[in-house]
Design a protein around this motif. Structure first.
Motif, short mmCIF file in Angstrom:
data_model
loop_
_atom_site.label_atom_id
_atom_site.label_comp_id
_atom_site.label_asym_id
_atom_site.label_seq_id
_atom_site.Cartn_x
_atom_site.Cartn_y
_atom_site.Cartn_z
N ARG A 72 81.90 -57.28 9.61
CA ARG A 72 80.70 -56.94 8.58
C ARG A 72 81.20 -56.35 7.13
N MET A 73 82.40 -55.97 6.94
CA MET A 73 83.07 -55.53 5.80
C MET A 73 83.55 -56.69 5.23
N LEU A 74 84.25 -57.75 5.89
CA LEU A 74 84.64 -59.14 5.27
C LEU A 74 83.53 -59.59 4.73
N LEU A 75 82.46 -59.87 5.58
CA LEU A 75 81.29 -60.64 5.14
C LEU A 75 80.73 -59.80 3.67
N TRP A 76 80.31 -58.77 3.88
CA TRP A 76 79.73 -57.74 2.69
C TRP A 76 80.53 -57.61 1.27
N SER A 77 81.86 -57.37 1.67
CA SER A 77 82.74 -57.31 0.40
C SER A 77 83.11 -58.83 -0.25
N MET A 154 87.39 -58.17 -1.07
CA MET A 154 87.89 -57.66 0.09
C MET A 154 89.18 -56.83 0.14
N MET A 155 89.83 -57.00 -1.03
CA MET A 155 90.78 -56.21 -1.27
C MET A 155 90.12 -54.92 -1.63
N TYR A 156 89.34 -54.64 -2.24
CA TYR A 156 88.62 -53.53 -2.84
C TYR A 156 88.02 -52.84 -1.66
N ALA A 163 82.15 -47.12 1.52
CA ALA A 163 81.36 -47.25 0.39
C ALA A 163 80.88 -46.11 0.45
N THR A 164 80.68 -45.04 1.52
CA THR A 164 79.96 -44.02 1.67
C THR A 164 81.11 -42.83 1.41
N LYS A 165 82.11 -43.23 1.47
CA LYS A 165 83.22 -42.17 1.31
C LYS A 165 83.95 -42.04 0.25
N ARG A 166 83.64 -43.05 -0.63
CA ARG A 166 84.48 -43.54 -1.86
C ARG A 166 83.58 -43.77 -3.08
N ASN A 167 83.44 -43.22 -4.29
CA ASN A 167 82.74 -43.57 -5.33
C ASN A 167 83.04 -44.99 -5.58
N TRP A 168 81.80 -45.56 -5.97
CA TRP A 168 81.81 -47.10 -6.39
C TRP A 168 82.63 -47.29 -7.59
N LEU A 214 80.47 -55.29 -8.42
CA LEU A 214 81.18 -55.21 -7.08
C LEU A 214 80.84 -53.86 -6.36
N GLY A 215 81.22 -52.88 -7.08
CA GLY A 215 81.10 -51.62 -6.50
C GLY A 215 79.71 -51.20 -6.15
N LEU A 216 78.73 -51.53 -7.03
CA LEU A 216 77.43 -51.22 -6.51
C LEU A 216 76.58 -52.08 -5.36
N LEU A 217 77.15 -53.40 -5.57
CA LEU A 217 76.53 -54.49 -4.49
C LEU A 217 77.22 -54.19 -3.04
N PHE A 218 78.62 -53.82 -3.09
CA PHE A 218 79.56 -53.40 -1.86
C PHE A 218 78.66 -52.29 -1.18
N ARG A 219 78.34 -51.29 -2.01
CA ARG A 219 77.61 -50.07 -1.56
C ARG A 219 76.21 -50.25 -0.91
N ARG A 220 75.53 -51.15 -1.71
CA ARG A 220 74.22 -51.46 -1.25
C ARG A 220 74.31 -52.17 0.09
#
Length: 231
Positions: A72-77, A154-156, A163-168, A214-220
């Motif tokens: 899931r992380m690879l897909l969404w990132s 993916m690197m990010y 995304a819930t433990k780190r600020n976007w 990137l930050g906002l989309l990955f968190r979303r």
């Protein structure tokens, strides 16, 4: 399968480290050319493509035998990185087509897309500077450009883990940091790009848009309710 071996293809610290290294192979093929380690064509076909194939295999393996989190992380990132690259390029459109749009009076004309067919030519083993680039060089160059956006995503994700433990905002730090780092490589001189204040400001702003997207989309994506197909 041992627990240690299983950790490598799941969303653990070892797994995330491997994801980061494999994803980074996309940008490394360009750096390998810059610093004379090997041609971009050689690195792409013998290092980058195999590395990204292994990365995809890790996702499939986790999907079928793991807990599905790495998948899931690879897909969404990757999706977030692709869409962030689209945002990045969209911001640059007025500068690229300033003359055609008749807005040079307040938006300078900058050849910000000129490197893409050059990427393609380098991967295909063609001369970097050409009067007219082939359609294949154009297509391959744009594919490579978007592969960088996907792998940066993916690197990010591999760096922050969740995304819930780190600020976007860390995505912005990464994006701007990458651009500043590239300015210290032979990138501009290699492609005959003149360093000027306007160019630096525009490219940094474009990377700012990339990082925010990137930050906002990955968190979303990663905090939305899972669909049955992805759960």
């Amino acid at each position: 399968m041992s627990t240690r071996a299983r950790d490598v293809y799941q969303w653990t610290v070892p797994g995330r480290a491997l994801v980061f290294v494999l994803a980074a192979s996309s940008i490394w093929c360009l750096l390998a050319e810059f610093y004379g380690l090997c041609s971009m064509q050689t690195f792409t076909f013998y290092v980058s493509i195999p590395a990204l194939t292994v990365l995809a295999a890790m996702g499939v393996l986790d999907y079928s035998k793991g807990d599905g989190r790495l998948w899931r992380m690879l897909l969404w990132s990757g999706l977030a990185g692709f869409l962030a690259a689209v945002t990045y390029d969209t911001f640059r459109i007025p500068f690229v087509f300033s003359k055609e749009l008749g807005i040079t009076g307040f938006i300078p004309s900058l050849p910000l897309y000129k490197v893409f067919p050059r990427f393609g030519a380098m991967i295909l083993g063609q001369p970097v500077d050409q009067a007219t680039y082939s359609l294949s060089a154009q297509i391959v160059g744009w594919i490579y450009h978007f592969s960088n956006g996907i792998t940066f995503g993916m690197m990010y994700a591999a760096m922050v883990g969740s995304a819930t433990k780190r600020n976007w905002g860390w995505a912005v730090v990464m994006a701007v940091g990458l651009e500043l780092a590239m300015l210290f490589t032979p990138y501009t001189s290699y492609f005959g790009i003149q360093i000027a204040a306007t160019f630096v400001i525009v490219t940094l702003t474009a990377h700012l848009f990339f990082g925010v997207s990137l930050g906002l989309l990955f968190r979303r994506f990663t905090t939305r309710p899972q669909t049955p197909a992805l759960a």
